[in-house]
Scaffold this motif. Structure first.
Motif, PDB file in Angstrom:
ATOM      1  N   PRO A  84       0.817  -1.227   0.000  1.00  0.00           N
ATOM      2  CA  PRO A  84       0.000   0.000   0.000  1.00  0.00           C
ATOM      3  C   PRO A  84       0.848   1.275   0.000  1.00  0.00           C
ATOM      4  CG  PRO A  84      -0.773  -1.564   1.659  1.00  0.00           C
ATOM      5  CD  PRO A  84       0.548  -2.077   1.170  1.00  0.00           C
ATOM      6  N   ASP A  85       0.676   2.103  -0.991  1.00  0.00           N
ATOM      7  CA  ASP A  85       1.353   3.402  -1.051  1.00  0.00           C
ATOM      8  C   ASP A  85       0.689   4.217  -2.154  1.00  0.00           C
ATOM      9  OD1 ASP A  85       2.301   2.309  -3.415  1.00  0.00           O
ATOM     10  OD2 ASP A  85       4.318   1.982  -2.664  1.00  0.00           O
ATOM     11  N   ASP A  86       1.150   5.456  -2.338  1.00  0.00           N
ATOM     12  CA  ASP A  86       0.554   6.327  -3.353  1.00  0.00           C
ATOM     13  C   ASP A  86       0.749   5.762  -4.750  1.00  0.00           C
ATOM     14  OD1 ASP A  86      -0.283   8.038  -1.417  1.00  0.00           O
ATOM     15  OD2 ASP A  86       1.296   9.530  -1.727  1.00  0.00           O
ATOM     16  N   GLN A  87       1.887   5.100  -4.982  1.00  0.00           N
ATOM     17  CA  GLN A  87       2.157   4.541  -6.304  1.00  0.00           C
ATOM     18  C   GLN A  87       1.135   3.448  -6.648  1.00  0.00           C
ATOM     19  OE1 GLN A  87       5.975   2.601  -6.800  1.00  0.00           O
ATOM     20  NE2 GLN A  87       6.133   3.242  -8.934  1.00  0.00           N
ATOM     21  N   LEU A  88       0.796   2.623  -5.665  1.00  0.00           N
ATOM     22  CA  LEU A  88      -0.208   1.587  -5.889  1.00  0.00           C
ATOM     23  C   LEU A  88      -1.586   2.211  -6.113  1.00  0.00           C
ATOM     24  CD1 LEU A  88      -0.986  -1.413  -5.984  1.00  0.00           C
ATOM     25  CD2 LEU A  88      -1.293  -1.315  -3.504  1.00  0.00           C
ATOM     26  N   LEU A  89      -1.884   3.254  -5.369  1.00  0.00           N
ATOM     27  CA  LEU A  89      -3.161   3.952  -5.533  1.00  0.00           C
ATOM     28  C   LEU A  89      -3.301   4.481  -6.959  1.00  0.00           C
ATOM     29  CD1 LEU A  89      -5.750   5.283  -4.287  1.00  0.00           C
ATOM     30  CD2 LEU A  89      -4.301   7.259  -3.757  1.00  0.00           C
ATOM     31  N   VAL A  90      -2.246   5.109  -7.465  1.00  0.00           N
ATOM     32  CA  VAL A  90      -2.268   5.658  -8.825  1.00  0.00           C
ATOM     33  C   VAL A  90      -2.401   4.526  -9.842  1.00  0.00           C
ATOM     34  CG1 VAL A  90      -0.933   6.904 -10.562  1.00  0.00           C
ATOM     35  CG2 VAL A  90      -0.943   7.715  -8.199  1.00  0.00           C
TER      36      VAL A  90
ATOM     37  N   GLN B 203       3.778   5.869 -17.216  1.00  0.00           N
ATOM     38  CA  GLN B 203       4.855   5.557 -16.277  1.00  0.00           C
ATOM     39  C   GLN B 203       4.557   6.221 -14.942  1.00  0.00           C
ATOM     40  OE1 GLN B 203       8.669   6.453 -18.025  1.00  0.00           O
ATOM     41  NE2 GLN B 203       8.551   4.702 -19.398  1.00  0.00           N
ATOM     42  N   ASN B 204       4.251   5.377 -13.981  1.00  0.00           N
ATOM     43  CA  ASN B 204       3.827   5.794 -12.655  1.00  0.00           C
ATOM     44  C   ASN B 204       5.043   5.758 -11.724  1.00  0.00           C
ATOM     45  OD1 ASN B 204       2.327   6.191 -10.265  1.00  0.00           O
ATOM     46  ND2 ASN B 204       1.804   4.025 -10.117  1.00  0.00           N
ATOM     47  N   GLU B 205       5.791   6.860 -11.709  1.00  0.00           N
ATOM     48  CA  GLU B 205       7.058   6.882 -10.976  1.00  0.00           C
ATOM     49  C   GLU B 205       6.836   7.005  -9.471  1.00  0.00           C
ATOM     50  OE1 GLU B 205       9.572   6.090 -12.486  1.00  0.00           O
ATOM     51  OE2 GLU B 205       9.273   6.636 -14.583  1.00  0.00           O
ATOM     52  N   LYS B 206       7.792   6.469  -8.712  1.00  0.00           N
ATOM     53  CA  LYS B 206       7.687   6.480  -7.254  1.00  0.00           C
ATOM     54  C   LYS B 206       7.862   7.886  -6.690  1.00  0.00           C
ATOM     55  CE  LYS B 206       9.274   3.811  -3.265  1.00  0.00           C
ATOM     56  NZ  LYS B 206      10.203   2.770  -2.785  1.00  0.00           N
ATOM     57  N   LYS B 207       8.397   8.814  -7.452  1.00  0.00           N
ATOM     58  CA  LYS B 207       8.757  10.169  -6.973  1.00  0.00           C
ATOM     59  C   LYS B 207       7.723  10.866  -6.096  1.00  0.00           C
ATOM     60  CE  LYS B 207      11.717  11.451 -10.864  1.00  0.00           C
ATOM     61  NZ  LYS B 207      11.926  12.431 -11.935  1.00  0.00           N
ATOM     62  N   PRO B 208       6.450  11.053  -6.490  1.00  0.00           N
ATOM     63  CA  PRO B 208       5.722  10.488  -7.632  1.00  0.00           C
ATOM     64  C   PRO B 208       5.710  11.428  -8.836  1.00  0.00           C
ATOM     65  CG  PRO B 208       4.195  11.490  -6.127  1.00  0.00           C
ATOM     66  CD  PRO B 208       5.556  11.709  -5.535  1.00  0.00           C
ATOM     67  N   GLU B 209       5.445  10.837 -10.009  1.00  0.00           N
ATOM     68  CA  GLU B 209       5.313  11.592 -11.253  1.00  0.00           C
ATOM     69  C   GLU B 209       4.619  10.678 -12.249  1.00  0.00           C
ATOM     70  OE1 GLU B 209       8.579  14.280 -12.989  1.00  0.00           O
ATOM     71  OE2 GLU B 209       8.671  12.474 -14.250  1.00  0.00           O
ATOM     72  N   LEU B 210       3.830  11.264 -13.148  1.00  0.00           N
ATOM     73  CA  LEU B 210       3.128  10.452 -14.143  1.00  0.00           C
ATOM     74  C   LEU B 210       3.481  10.948 -15.538  1.00  0.00           C
ATOM     75  CD1 LEU B 210       1.061   8.162 -14.565  1.00  0.00           C
ATOM     76  CD2 LEU B 210      -0.727   9.915 -14.624  1.00  0.00           C
TER      77      LEU B 210
ATOM     78  N   THR C 293      -4.186  14.154  -0.262  1.00  0.00           N
ATOM     79  CA  THR C 293      -4.824  12.974   0.330  1.00  0.00           C
ATOM     80  C   THR C 293      -5.114  11.976  -0.788  1.00  0.00           C
ATOM     81  OG1 THR C 293      -7.062  13.828   0.011  1.00  0.00           O
ATOM     82  CG2 THR C 293      -5.922  14.427   2.070  1.00  0.00           C
ATOM     83  N   ASP C 294      -5.526  10.756  -0.409  1.00  0.00           N
ATOM     84  CA  ASP C 294      -5.858   9.747  -1.420  1.00  0.00           C
ATOM     85  C   ASP C 294      -6.976  10.244  -2.334  1.00  0.00           C
ATOM     86  OD1 ASP C 294      -3.979   8.193  -0.240  1.00  0.00           O
ATOM     87  OD2 ASP C 294      -5.355   6.659   0.509  1.00  0.00           O
ATOM     88  N   GLU C 295      -7.979  10.850  -1.754  1.00  0.00           N
ATOM     89  CA  GLU C 295      -9.111  11.352  -2.553  1.00  0.00           C
ATOM     90  C   GLU C 295      -8.660  12.445  -3.517  1.00  0.00           C
ATOM     91  OE1 GLU C 295      -9.095  10.965   0.709  1.00  0.00           O
ATOM     92  OE2 GLU C 295     -10.479   9.271   0.921  1.00  0.00           O
ATOM     93  N   GLU C 296      -7.757  13.293  -3.064  1.00  0.00           N
ATOM     94  CA  GLU C 296      -7.263  14.382  -3.921  1.00  0.00           C
ATOM     95  C   GLU C 296      -6.392  13.837  -5.056  1.00  0.00           C
ATOM     96  OE1 GLU C 296      -7.096  18.098  -0.714  1.00  0.00           O
ATOM     97  OE2 GLU C 296      -5.430  16.674  -0.825  1.00  0.00           O
ATOM     98  N   ILE C 297      -5.645  12.765  -4.779  1.00  0.00           N
ATOM     99  CA  ILE C 297      -4.841  12.130  -5.834  1.00  0.00           C
ATOM    100  C   ILE C 297      -5.751  11.564  -6.917  1.00  0.00           C
ATOM    101  CG2 ILE C 297      -3.346  10.155  -6.361  1.00  0.00           C
ATOM    102  CD1 ILE C 297      -1.951  10.655  -3.679  1.00  0.00           C
ATOM    103  N   ILE C 298      -6.818  10.892  -6.501  1.00  0.00           N
ATOM    104  CA  ILE C 298      -7.777  10.331  -7.457  1.00  0.00           C
ATOM    105  C   ILE C 298      -8.413  11.448  -8.288  1.00  0.00           C
ATOM    106  CG2 ILE C 298      -9.997   9.141  -7.664  1.00  0.00           C
ATOM    107  CD1 ILE C 298      -9.137   7.464  -5.226  1.00  0.00           C
ATOM    108  N   ASP C 299      -8.795  12.535  -7.632  1.00  0.00           N
ATOM    109  CA  ASP C 299      -9.384  13.678  -8.349  1.00  0.00           C
ATOM    110  C   ASP C 299      -8.388  14.262  -9.356  1.00  0.00           C
ATOM    111  OD1 ASP C 299     -11.735  13.429  -6.960  1.00  0.00           O
ATOM    112  OD2 ASP C 299     -11.260  14.996  -5.483  1.00  0.00           O
ATOM    113  N   LEU C 300      -7.112  14.336  -8.957  1.00  0.00           N
ATOM    114  CA  LEU C 300      -6.081  14.883  -9.838  1.00  0.00           C
ATOM    115  C   LEU C 300      -5.936  14.018 -11.089  1.00  0.00           C
ATOM    116  CD1 LEU C 300      -3.736  16.844 -10.438  1.00  0.00           C
ATOM    117  CD2 LEU C 300      -2.261  15.358  -9.050  1.00  0.00           C
ATOM    118  N   ILE C 301      -5.902  12.703 -10.907  1.00  0.00           N
ATOM    119  CA  ILE C 301      -5.776  11.786 -12.041  1.00  0.00           C
ATOM    120  C   ILE C 301      -6.989  11.923 -12.959  1.00  0.00           C
ATOM    121  CG2 ILE C 301      -5.704   9.351 -12.722  1.00  0.00           C
ATOM    122  CD1 ILE C 301      -4.152   8.866 -10.095  1.00  0.00           C
TER     123      ILE C 301
END
Length: 265
Positions: free
Chosen positions: A106-112, A166-173, A231-239
């Motif tokens: 579980p981490d932001d990279q997996l979420l993305v 490419q879903n980088e760990k940095k993170p970056e897409l 937050t996780d919700e904000e990451i999803i909204d950003l994507i």
């Protein structure tokens, strides 16, 4: 930190000639070029050589000190070596399970990754390909029907042209388009067609080489700074806010390739 230590020594002992050494277990290079690398193994061998060649002429106190330091360093080196050997054996025996665990930690990279895969599955005109936590691959169905599936050593689908998010760990897409490994005539025909649209594919201004993967297109979709403190919700909204942008790019690239007929099948 190394530069700070060096400055302290140079200030405190300006009259001495100095050699700065960076002690490392595995030969990792120092962050300051004025340091020379020395490994634990080299220290152990040096101490052993000193004891063998000079031990008889040392006082008992000096020899006792060097012997204890030698034993301590040798023990640490053996511990590290044994631990590394055991780790490699465990990974060899349980590679598939461990790879699955690492990919699903579980981490932001997996979420993305999960968010991107679920989105691509819902796109009616795209086909999802083999993917991992870092690389999410797909191809538009229109291209999938005209490009030969004769790839070698990439994905199980044998596709030779694939988009990668490419879903980088940095993170970056980043959004990428690659020509993969396979028969060279097909690879070259894909490259030569893309070269006719250098406005879309600026990477084709460089020479096409025989390396397995050739990057035709690259675009940063989400920068590292855009992910900061979300937050996780904000990451999803950003994507989700980038879906249309990605669709437009993919559609433009798809249109460019649809104008070419592949003769080598």
């Amino acid at each position: 930190v190394l530069t700070k230590y060096k400055q302290i020594i140079e200030t405190k002992y300006p009259e001495y000639s100095k050699i700065f050494l960076f002690l490392t277990i595995d030969g990792t290079p120092p962050t300051d070029d004025d340091y020379l690398v020395i490994t634990y193994d080299e220290i152990v061998q040096l101490l052993k050589s000193i004891l063998e060649s000079k031990g008889g002429s040392m006082t008992n106190e000096v020899r006792y000190l060097i012997e204890n330091f030698y034993k301590s360093m040798k023990g640490r080196l053996l511990d590290e070596s044994e631990l590394k050997k055991q780790s490699q054996q465990i990974y060899k025996e349980h590679k598939e399970a461990l790879d699955y665990i690492f990919d699903n930690k579980p981490d932001d990279q997996l979420l993305v990754k999960n968010e991107l895969i679920e989105w691509i599955k819902t796109e009616p005109n795209w086909n999802l390909d083999d993917s991992s936590k870092r690389l999410i691959r797909f191809i538009p169905k229109q291209l999938d029907s005209i490009i030969p599936k004769k790839g070698e050593g990439w994905t199980k689908s044998k596709r030779m042209l694939l988009f990668e998010l490419q879903n980088e760990k940095k993170p970056e897409l980043n959004l990428m388009l690659y020509i993969g490994p396979g028969p060279q005539p097909i690879r070259e025909s894909l490259y030569m067609h893309a070269k006719e649209y250098s406005r879309i594919f600026p990477e084709t201004r460089t020479e096409f080489k025989t390396k397995k993967w050739f990057n035709l297109y690259r675009k940063t979709i989400i920068k590292e700074s855009d992910f900061k403190d979300l937050t996780d919700e904000e990451i999803i909204d950003l994507i989700e806010s980038k879906h249309d942008h990605i669709r437009v790019i993919v559609a433009e690239i798809t249109d460019a390739f649809l104008k070419y007929t592949f003769n080598d099948r």
